[in-house]
Each structure stands twice: as C-alpha cells, then as structure tokens.
Design an enzyme around this catalytic site. Structure first.
Site, PDB file in Angstrom:
ATOM      1  N   ASP A 148       6.695  -3.993   2.631  1.00 16.57           N
ATOM      2  CA  ASP A 148       6.148  -3.579   3.927  1.00 16.57           C
ATOM      3  C   ASP A 148       5.818  -4.786   4.809  1.00 16.57           C
ATOM      4  OD1 ASP A 148       5.303  -1.832   5.825  1.00 16.57           O
ATOM      5  OD2 ASP A 148       3.392  -1.370   4.872  1.00 16.57           O
TER       6      ASP A 148
ATOM      7  N   HIS B 175      13.826  -6.933   8.847  1.00 17.23           N
ATOM      8  CA  HIS B 175      14.454  -6.380   7.636  1.00 17.23           C
ATOM      9  C   HIS B 175      15.430  -7.400   7.023  1.00 17.23           C
ATOM     10  CE1 HIS B 175      12.446  -2.706   8.447  1.00 17.23           C
ATOM     11  NE2 HIS B 175      13.147  -2.417   9.533  1.00 17.23           N
TER      12      HIS B 175
ATOM     13  N   ASN C 247      11.972   7.548   6.122  1.00 11.02           N
ATOM     14  CA  ASN C 247      12.437   6.484   7.036  1.00 11.02           C
ATOM     15  C   ASN C 247      13.540   6.942   8.002  1.00 11.02           C
ATOM     16  OD1 ASN C 247      11.956   3.768   4.653  1.00 11.02           O
ATOM     17  ND2 ASN C 247      10.623   4.456   6.299  1.00 11.02           N
TER      18      ASN C 247
ATOM     19  N   GLU D  63      -1.625  -0.657 -12.014  1.00 12.92           N
ATOM     20  CA  GLU D  63      -2.650  -1.472 -11.340  1.00 12.92           C
ATOM     21  C   GLU D  63      -2.103  -1.796  -9.958  1.00 12.92           C
ATOM     22  OE1 GLU D  63      -5.619  -2.356 -12.581  1.00 12.92           O
ATOM     23  OE2 GLU D  63      -5.197  -1.299 -14.459  1.00 12.92           O
TER      24      GLU D  63
HETATM   25  C1  FPP Z   1       9.044  -1.381   5.628  1.00 18.72           C
HETATM   26  O1  FPP Z   1       8.549  -2.308   6.586  1.00 18.72           O
HETATM   27  C2  FPP Z   1      10.402  -1.764   5.253  1.00 18.72           C
HETATM   28  C3  FPP Z   1      11.485  -0.936   5.263  1.00 18.72           C
HETATM   29  C4  FPP Z   1      11.412   0.472   5.661  1.00 18.72           C
HETATM   30  C5  FPP Z   1      12.838  -1.429   4.897  1.00 18.72           C
HETATM   31  C6  FPP Z   1      12.879  -2.384   3.734  1.00 18.72           C
HETATM   32  C7  FPP Z   1      14.269  -2.802   3.492  1.00 18.72           C
HETATM   33  C8  FPP Z   1      14.660  -4.073   3.290  1.00 18.72           C
HETATM   34  C9  FPP Z   1      13.732  -5.218   3.212  1.00 18.72           C
HETATM   35  C10 FPP Z   1      16.104  -4.360   3.060  1.00 18.72           C
HETATM   36  C11 FPP Z   1      16.263  -4.450   1.591  1.00 18.72           C
HETATM   37  C12 FPP Z   1      17.622  -4.799   1.231  1.00 18.72           C
HETATM   38  C13 FPP Z   1      18.111  -4.613  -0.006  1.00 18.72           C
HETATM   39  C14 FPP Z   1      19.421  -5.174  -0.265  1.00 18.72           C
HETATM   40  C15 FPP Z   1      17.422  -3.873  -1.072  1.00 18.72           C
HETATM   41  P1  FPP Z   1       8.235  -1.811   8.064  1.00 18.72           P
HETATM   42  O2  FPP Z   1       9.464  -1.895   8.869  1.00 18.72           O
HETATM   43  O3  FPP Z   1       7.621  -0.440   8.008  1.00 18.72           O
HETATM   44  O4  FPP Z   1       7.193  -2.854   8.548  1.00 18.72           O
HETATM   45  P2  FPP Z   1       6.023  -2.611   9.620  1.00 18.72           P
HETATM   46  O5  FPP Z   1       5.000  -1.753   8.935  1.00 18.72           O
HETATM   47  O6  FPP Z   1       5.535  -3.984   9.871  1.00 18.72           O
HETATM   48  O7  FPP Z   1       6.626  -1.964  10.815  1.00 18.72           O
END
Ligand code: FPP
Length: 243
Positions: A24, A41, A72, A210
C-alpha cells in the site's frame, strides 16, 4: 556493550514461515512527487522484486503479496491497465530468467483476465511447481471473501454429487478448498503506508497472524524495513488462544 542483532543472527524458530505483504501507498508516493499514480505502481513493482529476492536470501519459505483486489476494479481504467501491464512484464521477465528455486502461485479468480495473460499465469505456475526453496504467492483479482465463497461453492457441488459426508467438513478440509491449499497460515502480515486494515487479504489464513504496520510507503519499503518487522515479530508472544 549493545549487541546489534540482525535477522541473519536469528534462529529459524524465531523467523516467520509465511509473510504476507499489503503493498500500500503507491498512489501517495507518486502524488508526493507530482507524478501519475501508475508511476507509484511501477516503483512498487520494483520494491516487490527487491523484497522477493531478500526474502529468499534470508530463508523465508512462503511470501504472499496483495497485488490486485476484487475491489480494485473500481479504479480508473488506465491505472488498472498499468497494474495489469506490470503483471505481464513481470511474468515475461521471470520466464526469461526462470528462478529455479521459486515456486509461483497466483491467488484469486484468474478467469477475469484475458486468455493470453491467464495462460501466462498458468504456465508459470506449472513450470515452477516443483521448485521448493521458496513459494511466492501473488494475489490478483483476489478477495478473501470471494475466495471463501468460491470454496463453499466447490464444497456444495461435492455435496450435491453425493461425494461428501458433512461430518468430514472441518477447518483442515475447508482450508484445502482455498486458493492457498497446502500453504501454511500467515505468521506475519505487513502493511506499510500507515493504514491499519486487513482489506480482505487472506482473511482465513491470517486468523492468528501478527500484524506489523509502518508509515513507510510501499515504494520506499526496503530490506532494512523488513528486518525491523521480523525483529519485532520475533519478540511477540504467540499463544494461539492458549496461555
Ligand atoms: C495499493 O496502493 C497498491 C495496488 C492496488 C497495486 C499494487 C501492485 C503493484 C505494486 C504491482 C505489483 C507487480 C507485480 C509484478 C506483482 P494504492 O495505490 O492504493 O496506494 P495509495 O493508498 O497511496 O493510493
């Protein structure tokens, strides 16, 4: 003299067997820099790769990452596309330098993805299924409630076909119908970015996990931060309902 204990000095019994990560804070990381969310991302995907490598180095057996939830899909289309592109790119990269130690499993309902991507996921799972050093679980179109509902449907079909005696339904049996069949429960659940929620991630499997929270945003999460989480974990008294 103060001793500086590191994760590498710890006994295997003090280490978590299964660590879950809620990645996150990518959006906020990008916003702080005046960049579109998808750049967050992209950085988050780099952190993911660094943390996978580090977990392997320190001997963690199972790691799970929440990469895309069933919720999402409510995000803007271009952000969703950017995240899915990162999965595609990662799978292609892994296929090129297939890591002979890491078994990859995708958790979640893959049926929503296009044929090409779904086949790539299935192929990577198939090609890595005999690797044993570490198991990497990537949750895509995953929701804990959705996973439980899919498992219930599966069990109901067996009952309807007279293949199931109700008395054989217990936690062990049900766990075998989840996407994580055969994988031990989560010991340590890490959520960066200051949020303190499980957000529908591995809700069955984290019953006795945990929790570790940090204000660091996921793209800034590092092996050093992971060391802190593991050292913190090693000091917790886990009683699993006992005394
Ligand atoms: C949440 O942060 C993150 C996601 C919904 C996407 C996570 C995906 C990746 C990091 C890509 C992973 C790639 C592989 C290959 C597994 P957010 O966007 O909700 O953050 P925010 O709360 O700051 O808006």
């Amino acid at each position: 003299m103060a001793y500086n204990i590191t994760v590498k000095d710890m006994l295997p019994s003090q280490m978590p067997v299964h660590i879950g990560f809620i990645m996150d804070g990518n959006g906020r990381w990008a916003k702080k820099r005046g960049l579109p969310r998808k750049f967050g991302h992209r950085e988050g995907a780099k952190t993911f790769e660094k943390i996978v490598d580090y977990c392997k180095e320190i001997g963690i057996k199972y790691i799970s990452f929440y990469a895309f939830s069933t919720e999402n899909w409510k995000r803007p289309k271009d952000e969703i596309e950017a995240i899915i592109d990162l999965f595609r790119k990662y799978i292609d990269d892994v296929r090129e330098h297939i890591d002979k130690d890491v078994k990859v499993i995708f958790l979640g309902d893959k049926s929503v993805f296009d044929d090409v991507l779904r086949k790539k996921m299935l192929k990577l799972e198939e090609d890595s299924k005999d690797f044993t050093t570490m198991t990497l679980l990537i949750a895509v179109n995953y929701g804990g409630r959705d996973e439980i509902i899919r498992a219930v449907r599966n069990v109901a079909i067996q009952y309807k076909n007279n293949q199931l005696d109700i008395s054989s339904i217990n936690e062990d049996f049900f766990g075998k119908h989840l996407d994580t069949s055969g994988i031990p429960d989560v010991d340590l659940l890490i959520r960066p970015s200051g949020e303190m929620r499980l957000s529908n991630f591995l809700i069955w499997q984290s019953a006795y996990a945990e929790f570790y929270y940090t204000n660091v945003l996921w793209p800034d999460f590092s092996p050093k931060e992971l060391d802190k989480a593991i050292l913190d974990y090693s000091k917790r008294g886990r009683r699993f309902g006992g005394v």
